[in-house]
Write a protein that holds these residues in place. Sequence first.
Motif, PDB file in Angstrom:
ATOM      1  N   GLN A 127       4.780  -0.076 -48.703  1.00  0.00           N
ATOM      2  CA  GLN A 127       4.751   0.601 -47.398  1.00  0.00           C
ATOM      3  C   GLN A 127       5.358  -0.285 -46.313  1.00  0.00           C
ATOM      4  O   GLN A 127       6.099   0.196 -45.453  1.00  0.00           O
ATOM      5  N   TRP A 139       7.687   5.952 -46.638  1.00  0.00           N
ATOM      6  CA  TRP A 139       6.362   5.484 -46.227  1.00  0.00           C
ATOM      7  C   TRP A 139       5.326   6.591 -46.400  1.00  0.00           C
ATOM      8  O   TRP A 139       4.217   6.345 -46.893  1.00  0.00           O
ATOM      9  N   SER A 140       5.689   7.807 -46.033  1.00  0.00           N
ATOM     10  CA  SER A 140       4.760   8.930 -46.133  1.00  0.00           C
ATOM     11  C   SER A 140       4.369   9.193 -47.586  1.00  0.00           C
ATOM     12  O   SER A 140       3.198   9.461 -47.893  1.00  0.00           O
ATOM     13  N   LEU A 142       4.353   7.022 -50.028  1.00  0.00           N
ATOM     14  CA  LEU A 142       3.491   5.916 -50.450  1.00  0.00           C
ATOM     15  C   LEU A 142       2.088   6.043 -49.853  1.00  0.00           C
ATOM     16  O   LEU A 142       1.091   5.719 -50.513  1.00  0.00           O
ATOM     17  N   ASP A 143       2.027   6.528 -48.628  1.00  0.00           N
ATOM     18  CA  ASP A 143       0.730   6.762 -47.991  1.00  0.00           C
ATOM     19  C   ASP A 143      -0.070   7.794 -48.781  1.00  0.00           C
ATOM     20  O   ASP A 143      -1.270   7.626 -49.029  1.00  0.00           O
ATOM     21  N   ILE A 188      -1.255   0.850 -41.858  1.00  0.00           N
ATOM     22  CA  ILE A 188      -1.162  -0.193 -42.888  1.00  0.00           C
ATOM     23  C   ILE A 188      -2.288  -1.205 -42.724  1.00  0.00           C
ATOM     24  O   ILE A 188      -2.901  -1.636 -43.705  1.00  0.00           O
TER      25      ILE A 188
END
Length: 229
Positions: A127, A139-140, A142-143, A188
Motif C-alpha cells: 500500500q 491502493w484501493s 490492496l485496502d 495506512i
Amino acid sequence: MDFPLHKIKENIDHIEDYKLPQQAYLILKSAVRELILSPGSMFLEREITAFLEMSRTPVREAFVRLETEGLIRLVPRKGFVVEPIRPEDLKEIYSVIVALDGIAAEAATQNASDKDIQQLQNMIDEQLEALGNEDLERWSKLDDLFHRQILDLADNHRLSNTYETFDDQCHRARLFTIHERPLPKQSIQEHKAIIACMIAKNEQAAKYVMQEHRNRSHIEILNVLRKEN
C-alpha cells in the motif's frame, strides 16, 4: 456497448466452470461493483444479452439476484438502472459494516499466526508503494484485500456471508470518491495500529481500532457524497 468484457472475465476465477446464470451474475456484479456500469445509468435488456452473448433467461436470473442485493433496479420490459450511490443508504450500511469489521478484527486477533501477521504487514508495504506511486486504484484493491484477509482470519462463515451483503455498496462508494478524498496516509497508519493490537493479542483493542478506522474513513466518503448530492 463498449465494455471491457474480457477484462471482467479475466478477474473472475474459473468463470467457465459456472452455469450461464451464475456467469451472467458474476460478470454484471463485477461491472457494477467496479463502476464499469456507472451509478444511475440505464441499460436495455437486449444490450446486456448482446454484451454477454447469452439468451434472455440467464440474464434475467442475474438481474433478479442483483436487484435483491440492491445493486440494480429492474425496469419492466426494458432492462435495469444501476442504483445510485446515496448517502442516506450508505449511512445505514456503514453502521452495520463497522460492527462486523470490529467482530472480525477481534476474532482474527485470536486466530492469526505469525505468518498471517506477516502477510498483513506485506500488504501495508505494498500500500505504501502504491501510495508513493500515486496509484490510488491499486491502493484501493490492496485496502480491500487487507480487510478481506482479516475477515478470513475470523473464520466465521455467517459473519462473512453477512458482510458480503453490504460490502459491494461500500466498495462502490470507495471507488466513486477515491479521487475526491484526502490521500489515505492515515488509513495506512491505522492499519499498522490494527496489526500492533493483533501482535499483542489484545482482542478488544483490535476491535476498537478497527471500528474507529472504519468510522473515520466512512465519514470522509459520506462527506464527499453529500457535497456531490
